[in-house]
Structure formats: C-alpha cells, structure tokens
Design an enzyme around this catalytic site. Structure first.
Site, PDB file in Angstrom:
ATOM      1  N   LEU A 195       0.826  -1.222   0.000  1.00 49.06           N
ATOM      2  CA  LEU A 195       0.000   0.000   0.000  1.00 49.06           C
ATOM      3  C   LEU A 195       0.856   1.266   0.000  1.00 49.06           C
ATOM      4  CD1 LEU A 195      -2.884  -1.104   2.443  1.00 49.06           C
ATOM      5  CD2 LEU A 195      -2.780  -1.334  -0.042  1.00 49.06           C
TER       6      LEU A 195
ATOM      7  N   ASN B 186       1.672   2.871  -2.591  1.00 45.28           N
ATOM      8  CA  ASN B 186       1.102   3.784  -3.591  1.00 45.28           C
ATOM      9  C   ASN B 186      -0.338   3.390  -3.924  1.00 45.28           C
ATOM     10  OD1 ASN B 186       1.354   6.079  -5.245  1.00 45.28           O
ATOM     11  ND2 ASN B 186       1.692   4.819  -7.051  1.00 45.28           N
TER      12      ASN B 186
ATOM     13  N   SER C  81       7.959  -1.920 -19.895  1.00 49.14           N
ATOM     14  CA  SER C  81       7.480  -0.626 -20.400  1.00 49.14           C
ATOM     15  C   SER C  81       8.083  -0.320 -21.764  1.00 49.14           C
ATOM     16  CB  SER C  81       7.910   0.447 -19.401  1.00 49.14           C
ATOM     17  OG  SER C  81       7.729   1.734 -19.928  1.00 49.14           O
TER      18      SER C  81
ATOM     19  N   TYR D 224      14.301   4.983 -13.325  1.00 49.09           N
ATOM     20  CA  TYR D 224      13.110   4.121 -13.440  1.00 49.09           C
ATOM     21  C   TYR D 224      13.208   3.249 -14.688  1.00 49.09           C
ATOM     22  CZ  TYR D 224       8.513   2.566 -14.838  1.00 49.09           C
ATOM     23  OH  TYR D 224       7.480   1.773 -15.280  1.00 49.09           O
TER      24      TYR D 224
ATOM     25  N   LYS E 165      13.604  -1.128 -15.397  1.00 53.16           N
ATOM     26  CA  LYS E 165      12.839  -2.048 -16.259  1.00 53.16           C
ATOM     27  C   LYS E 165      13.790  -2.853 -17.150  1.00 53.16           C
ATOM     28  CE  LYS E 165       8.870  -1.138 -14.644  1.00 53.16           C
ATOM     29  NZ  LYS E 165       8.229  -2.130 -13.784  1.00 53.16           N
TER      30      LYS E 165
ATOM     31  N   ARG F 282       1.907   9.376 -28.625  1.00 48.15           N
ATOM     32  CA  ARG F 282       2.035   8.172 -27.802  1.00 48.15           C
ATOM     33  C   ARG F 282       0.935   7.186 -28.180  1.00 48.15           C
ATOM     34  NH1 ARG F 282       5.808  10.732 -26.883  1.00 48.15           N
ATOM     35  NH2 ARG F 282       6.748  11.388 -24.915  1.00 48.15           N
TER      36      ARG F 282
ATOM     37  N   ASP G 171      11.529  13.747 -22.782  1.00 48.45           N
ATOM     38  CA  ASP G 171      10.406  13.217 -23.564  1.00 48.45           C
ATOM     39  C   ASP G 171      10.866  12.781 -24.951  1.00 48.45           C
ATOM     40  OD1 ASP G 171       8.332  13.381 -21.791  1.00 48.45           O
ATOM     41  OD2 ASP G 171       7.488  15.241 -22.588  1.00 48.45           O
TER      42      ASP G 171
HETATM   43  P1  NAD Z   1       0.849   1.636  -9.050  1.00 45.98           P
HETATM   44  O1  NAD Z   1       1.802   2.425  -8.238  1.00 45.98           O
HETATM   45  O2  NAD Z   1      -0.567   2.100  -9.103  1.00 45.98           O
HETATM   46  O3  NAD Z   1       0.843   0.131  -8.565  1.00 45.98           O
HETATM   47  C1  NAD Z   1       1.969  -0.499  -8.011  1.00 45.98           C
HETATM   48  C2  NAD Z   1       1.534  -1.157  -6.711  1.00 45.98           C
HETATM   49  O4  NAD Z   1       2.662  -1.825  -6.151  1.00 45.98           O
HETATM   50  C3  NAD Z   1       1.052  -0.146  -5.673  1.00 45.98           C
HETATM   51  O5  NAD Z   1      -0.193  -0.578  -5.161  1.00 45.98           O
HETATM   52  C4  NAD Z   1       2.145  -0.150  -4.596  1.00 45.98           C
HETATM   53  O6  NAD Z   1       1.599   0.069  -3.315  1.00 45.98           O
HETATM   54  C5  NAD Z   1       2.718  -1.547  -4.755  1.00 45.98           C
HETATM   55  N1  NAD Z   1       4.132  -1.688  -4.365  1.00 45.98           N
HETATM   56  C6  NAD Z   1       5.187  -0.919  -4.746  1.00 45.98           C
HETATM   57  N2  NAD Z   1       6.311  -1.392  -4.181  1.00 45.98           N
HETATM   58  C7  NAD Z   1       5.970  -2.496  -3.446  1.00 45.98           C
HETATM   59  C8  NAD Z   1       6.672  -3.428  -2.652  1.00 45.98           C
HETATM   60  N3  NAD Z   1       7.978  -3.335  -2.447  1.00 45.98           N
HETATM   61  N4  NAD Z   1       5.984  -4.416  -2.063  1.00 45.98           N
HETATM   62  C9  NAD Z   1       4.648  -4.548  -2.239  1.00 45.98           C
HETATM   63  N5  NAD Z   1       3.919  -3.695  -2.976  1.00 45.98           N
HETATM   64  C10 NAD Z   1       4.578  -2.674  -3.584  1.00 45.98           C
HETATM   65  O7  NAD Z   1       1.469   1.510 -10.521  1.00 45.98           O
HETATM   66  P2  NAD Z   1       0.807   0.951 -11.860  1.00 45.98           P
HETATM   67  O8  NAD Z   1       0.619   2.106 -12.770  1.00 45.98           O
HETATM   68  O9  NAD Z   1      -0.332   0.067 -11.543  1.00 45.98           O
HETATM   69  O10 NAD Z   1       2.033   0.119 -12.433  1.00 45.98           O
HETATM   70  C11 NAD Z   1       2.144  -1.262 -12.222  1.00 45.98           C
HETATM   71  C12 NAD Z   1       3.404  -1.768 -12.890  1.00 45.98           C
HETATM   72  O11 NAD Z   1       3.364  -1.447 -14.272  1.00 45.98           O
HETATM   73  C13 NAD Z   1       4.690  -1.142 -12.348  1.00 45.98           C
HETATM   74  O12 NAD Z   1       5.685  -2.129 -12.346  1.00 45.98           O
HETATM   75  C14 NAD Z   1       5.007  -0.066 -13.367  1.00 45.98           C
HETATM   76  O13 NAD Z   1       6.377   0.225 -13.409  1.00 45.98           O
HETATM   77  C15 NAD Z   1       4.551  -0.742 -14.642  1.00 45.98           C
HETATM   78  N6  NAD Z   1       4.220   0.186 -15.725  1.00 45.98           N
HETATM   79  C16 NAD Z   1       3.327   1.194 -15.497  1.00 45.98           C
HETATM   80  C17 NAD Z   1       3.017   2.095 -16.513  1.00 45.98           C
HETATM   81  C18 NAD Z   1       2.061   3.239 -16.273  1.00 45.98           C
HETATM   82  O14 NAD Z   1       2.100   4.203 -17.046  1.00 45.98           O
HETATM   83  N7  NAD Z   1       1.211   3.206 -15.266  1.00 45.98           N
HETATM   84  C19 NAD Z   1       3.618   1.941 -17.767  1.00 45.98           C
HETATM   85  C20 NAD Z   1       4.526   0.888 -17.969  1.00 45.98           C
HETATM   86  C21 NAD Z   1       4.813   0.016 -16.930  1.00 45.98           C
HETATM   87  C1  WQD Z   2       2.439  11.820 -22.446  1.00 44.84           C
HETATM   88  C2  WQD Z   2       2.610  13.074 -23.282  1.00 44.84           C
HETATM   89  C3  WQD Z   2       4.090  14.704 -22.303  1.00 44.84           C
HETATM   90  C4  WQD Z   2       1.620  15.847 -18.904  1.00 44.84           C
HETATM   91  C5  WQD Z   2       5.454   7.937 -18.957  1.00 44.84           C
HETATM   92  C6  WQD Z   2       6.723   7.225 -18.599  1.00 44.84           C
HETATM   93  C7  WQD Z   2       6.755   5.860 -19.216  1.00 44.84           C
HETATM   94  C8  WQD Z   2       5.502   5.076 -18.883  1.00 44.84           C
HETATM   95  C9  WQD Z   2       4.255   5.853 -19.144  1.00 44.84           C
HETATM   96  C10 WQD Z   2       5.935   3.691 -16.978  1.00 44.84           C
HETATM   97  C11 WQD Z   2       4.058  13.580 -23.323  1.00 44.84           C
HETATM   98  C12 WQD Z   2       2.685  15.241 -22.424  1.00 44.84           C
HETATM   99  C13 WQD Z   2       2.103  15.233 -20.036  1.00 44.84           C
HETATM  100  C14 WQD Z   2       1.250  17.226 -18.967  1.00 44.84           C
HETATM  101  C15 WQD Z   2       1.828  17.236 -21.304  1.00 44.84           C
HETATM  102  N1  WQD Z   2       5.448   4.738 -17.501  1.00 44.84           N
HETATM  103  N2  WQD Z   2       2.192  15.921 -21.212  1.00 44.84           N
HETATM  104  N3  WQD Z   2       1.355  17.860 -20.174  1.00 44.84           N
HETATM  105  O1  WQD Z   2       5.979  10.463 -20.745  1.00 44.84           O
HETATM  106  O2  WQD Z   2       4.855   9.050 -22.542  1.00 44.84           O
HETATM  107  O3  WQD Z   2       5.396   8.057 -20.377  1.00 44.84           O
HETATM  108  O4  WQD Z   2       4.333   7.161 -18.533  1.00 44.84           O
HETATM  109  O5  WQD Z   2       6.603   2.833 -17.459  1.00 44.84           O
HETATM  110  O6  WQD Z   2       7.896   5.225 -18.767  1.00 44.84           O
HETATM  111  O7  WQD Z   2       7.824   8.000 -19.070  1.00 44.84           O
HETATM  112  O8  WQD Z   2       3.557   9.690 -20.491  1.00 44.84           O
HETATM  113  O9  WQD Z   2       1.496  10.730 -19.695  1.00 44.84           O
HETATM  114  O10 WQD Z   2       3.700  11.603 -18.813  1.00 44.84           O
HETATM  115  O11 WQD Z   2       3.079  12.048 -21.188  1.00 44.84           O
HETATM  116  O12 WQD Z   2       1.914  17.870 -22.359  1.00 44.84           O
HETATM  117  O13 WQD Z   2       0.838  17.846 -17.976  1.00 44.84           O
HETATM  118  O14 WQD Z   2       1.857  14.131 -22.657  1.00 44.84           O
HETATM  119  O15 WQD Z   2       5.026  15.708 -22.594  1.00 44.84           O
HETATM  120  O16 WQD Z   2       4.288  14.090 -24.596  1.00 44.84           O
HETATM  121  P1  WQD Z   2       5.035   9.397 -21.106  1.00 44.84           P
HETATM  122  P2  WQD Z   2       2.930  11.030 -19.941  1.00 44.84           P
END
Ligand code: NAD
Ligand code: WQD
Length: 345
Positions: free
Chosen positions: A37, A39, A129, A154, A158, A236, A303
């Site tokens: 929990l 996040n 990712s 970050y 990955k 994107r 970006d």
């Molecule tokens: P999120 O933060 O909503 O969910 C992650 C969950 O993991 C949270 O509930 C947090 O409390 C829990 N957590 C973190 N560290 C922990 C630990 N050490 N032990 C137990 N629980 C832990 O994030 P999300 O957006 O749901 O992302 C999930 C996964 O997908 C992550 O690995 C993230 O890197 C990856 N991912 C997310 C995105 C995105 O844009 N949201 C994009 C690509 C990859």
């Molecule tokens: C999307 C576009 C911004 C906010 C990130 C991580 C990536 C992945 C997904 C985990 C970009 C623009 C954004 C704002 C804006 N996460 N923007 N005004 O950067 O593609 O990816 O999240 O793995 O690793 O880097 O996503 O939603 O932040 O941005 O103009 O207030 O929106 O510049 O072009 P991004 P994003």
C-alpha cells in the site's frame, strides 16, 4: 464460477494490478494480492469486490522483506504463478531518488524470484514498459527494435529487470516468463469503482487533464508544440487499462497451456495507434463536453517525440487485441475522476 486455479498478484491494489485482479476473478481465477500500500489504498479491494463479486485474499507486505514474503509464498505454493506489478513508477522521482528505485524495483524482483524458486513457483508475468525503446528509429516499434540506453533510473530498472529475468530463465530457474511492455495505460473500469490514484500533482497527461477539468489544477501545460509531428505535439500509444488487463490473462493462459516457443518471451502491449497530446485533449473535450484551458510551453526534458507499438506479435501469438477507443479511455478516466471528486465532498 469455475475455479481455474490460484494466481499471486504483487501490486494488485495498484492502478493496473487492480484492473487485472478484476479481470482474472471475472474469468474464474482465485487471486492472492500482495501489496504494501505504498502507492495505493486498502479501499481498492472494496471496488474490486463490488465489480467482480469476489474480495481477493490480501496480504499487506513489502515484497523486499524476504522473511515475510517467504511465509506468504509458502502458504500459497499451490499457485500456478505470479503476475508482478509491484514497483515504484514515477520517472521524475526516480531521478531524485535513484537508490530507492533500484532498491525497490530490483530488490523486489530479486526477493520475489528467489522465494518463488524456493517454492517451485516457476511461472511469472512481468510489467515492463515501452520506455525500453527510447526514441525508436522506426515506427511503429516492434519487439525487434534495440533497447536504448535508459533516460531515467526508473527506465533502467525495467531494462535491468528484463535482463535478470532472461538470465534466470537461461539458468532454468523458471519454466515460463513473459514480459509485457506497456505503452501508455490510461482510463478506468467502466464502473468507475477503481482507477488511477496519482499522489500529488500528476505527471502523466490523462490524470492531469481530468484533474484540470475537475478544477483541481489551474492550467494544463502542453509540453512542446514544435515537434516533428502533424500538430507539433508528441505522439504516444494510449491503451485502455482494461485492455491491458486482458493481455495479462492471455499471457497467463499461454503459460498455463505451455504454448510458449521459448521460456522467456516479451510483447508490446499497445493499440498500434498513435495520438498526439492535442488529440487526447480533443477526445477528452468531446466526451466530457468541457473545454480545457491549456497553454503550449517548453518541451519536457527526456520526452521522446513519438512512439507507438507494432502489436502484431501480441495479436497473433497471444490472440490479444486492444478493443477500446481513445474516447472510451477519456470517458472512463473522467467518470472515475468525477466519482473521486464526489467522494471528497
Ligand atoms: P501503481 O503504483 O498504481 O501500482 C503499483 C503497486 O505496487 C502499488 O499498489 C504499490 O503500493 C505496490 N508496491 C510498490 N512497491 C511495493 C513493494 N515493495 N511491495 C509490495 N507492494 C509494492 O502503478 P501501476 O501504474 O499500476 O504500475 C504497475 C506496474 O506497471 C509497475 O511495475 C510499473 O512500473 C509498470 N508500468 C506502469 C506504466 C504506467 O504508465 N502506469 C507503464 C509501464 C509500466
Ligand atoms: C504523455 C505526453 C508529455 C503531462 C510515462 C513514462 C513511461 C511510462 C508511461 C511507466 C508527453 C505530455 C504530459 C502534462 C503534457 N510509464 N504531457 N502535459 O511520458 O509518454 O510516459 O508514462 O513505465 O515510462 O515515461 O507519459 O502521460 O507523462 O506524457 O503535455 O501535464 O503528454 O510531454 O508528450 P510518457 P505522460
């Protein structure tokens, strides 16, 4: 509902994990959620229960804590495998706190893999990712594109996690591992009972848009209007979180049915369509009827200009295809934001 077997989901109270838990439970799997929990909120489990009719078994645990994790995996050693979402995910924060990101994202994976192998849990799905591709030379980007040097700690976690998984599979420690490289997950379950819970000011575009529309943020900034794209703003591949959830179930079923051609596989999970920042804003305005105030400002450092997925591999091999439109993504994100505003009042 038939019991198709037990699956452990780390980070299952988080944004993507909670949608995946709903999808798995609706499909008849028994889900065990592990989350510290850090996040997310415990109330997410109520939303999951209301949508799917089942409250998952929940263990509040930091997966880096090996002895606590060991006791839980021992109890659930009859599970088929693990879907591993738990990690820190804020790109900017990772630049300020790199050690915390390496400790949690690499430490969590190592602790999990070690404990899984002790109890013979030998199937895993990993949240990777599209960030691993950086700015690809060719679009749409396929899985054959080279992994580029990471732009943030970050992103580096990955890449390193994928390397750890490949090495672990090469050493025959696990039978089946699939990394899913998500593009830009947005939106929420149509019930608006679960969704994204950004802490503080959102960095990502869609939650910033919905918070701006709800009056929680004064001005939406568009980071850069001078990119080499049709309207000058970055492109994107936004994907609905419910489509993303389904991809995990199909990847899991590939492991269950022993259909893999190799013990380590990886797939792009996107829609195959790119949308610019202005197109996302327009979609939001269309579905909400709200006109957004925005200003085009300087580019955001780090970006990439444009990236969208070639999803042929996931379409053909996993039998998965994203179905939901950008309008459905924006509408569901907005419904979720409005629900949160009401609950705060
Ligand atoms: P999120 O933060 O909503 O969910 C992650 C969950 O993991 C949270 O509930 C947090 O409390 C829990 N957590 C973190 N560290 C922990 C630990 N050490 N032990 C137990 N629980 C832990 O994030 P999300 O957006 O749901 O992302 C999930 C996964 O997908 C992550 O690995 C993230 O890197 C990856 N991912 C997310 C995105 C995105 O844009 N949201 C994009 C690509 C990859
Ligand atoms: C999307 C576009 C911004 C906010 C990130 C991580 C990536 C992945 C997904 C985990 C970009 C623009 C954004 C704002 C804006 N996460 N923007 N005004 O950067 O593609 O990816 O999240 O793995 O690793 O880097 O996503 O939603 O932040 O941005 O103009 O207030 O929106 O510049 O072009 P991004 P994003």
């Amino acid at each position: 509902m038939s019991d198709k077997g037990k699956i452990i989901v780390t980070g299952g109270a988080g944004y993507i994990g909670s949608h995946c838990v709903v999808d798995l439970q609706l499909a008849g799997y028994t889900v065990i959620v592990l989350d510290d929990l850090s996040n997310s909120e415990i109330g997410v489990l109520d939303g999951i229960a209301a949508i799917s009719g089942v409250r998952p078994v929940f263990h509040q645990v930091d997966i880096c804590e090996r002895s606590a994790l060991r006791a839980i995996l021992k109890e659930h050693r009859d599970a088929f495998g693990v879907i591993h979402f738990a990690a820190f995910k804020a790109v900017g924060e990772s630049v300020e706190k790199p050690l915390a990101y390496y400790a949690n994202n690499l430490g969590g994976l190592l602790s999990l893999l070690d404990t899984m192998s002790e109890f013979g849990l030998d199937n895993l799905i990993f949240s990777s990712s599209c960030t691993v591709y950086g700015q690809p030379a060719e679009l749409p980007v396929t899985e054959n594109a080279p992994v580029q040097p990471a732009q943030s700690p970050y992103g580096n976690t990955k890449q390193i996690c994928e390397e750890i998984l490949q090495d672990a599979v090469a050493a025959n420690l696990f039978r089946g591992v699939i990394s899913l490289r998500y593009f830009n997950p947005v939106g929420a379950d149509p019930s608006a009972l679960i969704g994204e819970l950004p802490l503080g000011i959102p960095n990502n575009l869609m939650p910033f848009i919905t918070q701006a529309a709800a009056g929680l943020r004064t001005e939406l900034k568009v980071f850069g209007g001078d990119y080499n794209t049709p309207d000058g703003t970055p492109i994107r591949d936004y994907i609905h979180v419910s489509d993303l959830a389904e991809a995990h179930r199909l990847a899991l079923e590939r492991l269950i049915n022993k259909e893999q051609s190799s013990a380590y596989e990886y797939y792009n999970i996107g829609t195959g369509r790119g949308s610019s920042v202005l197109e996302v804003i327009q979609a939001f305005e269309r579905v909400s009827g709200i006109r957004l105030k925005y200003k085009i400002v300087d580019r955001r450092p780090g970006d990439v200009e444009q990236v969208w997925a070639d999803t042929t591999k996931a379409n053909e091999i996993l039998g998965w295809k994203a179905r939901r439109t950008l309008d459905e993504m924006a509408a569901s994100a907005w419904a979720w934001e409005k629900k949160r505003v009401e609950s705060r009042e």
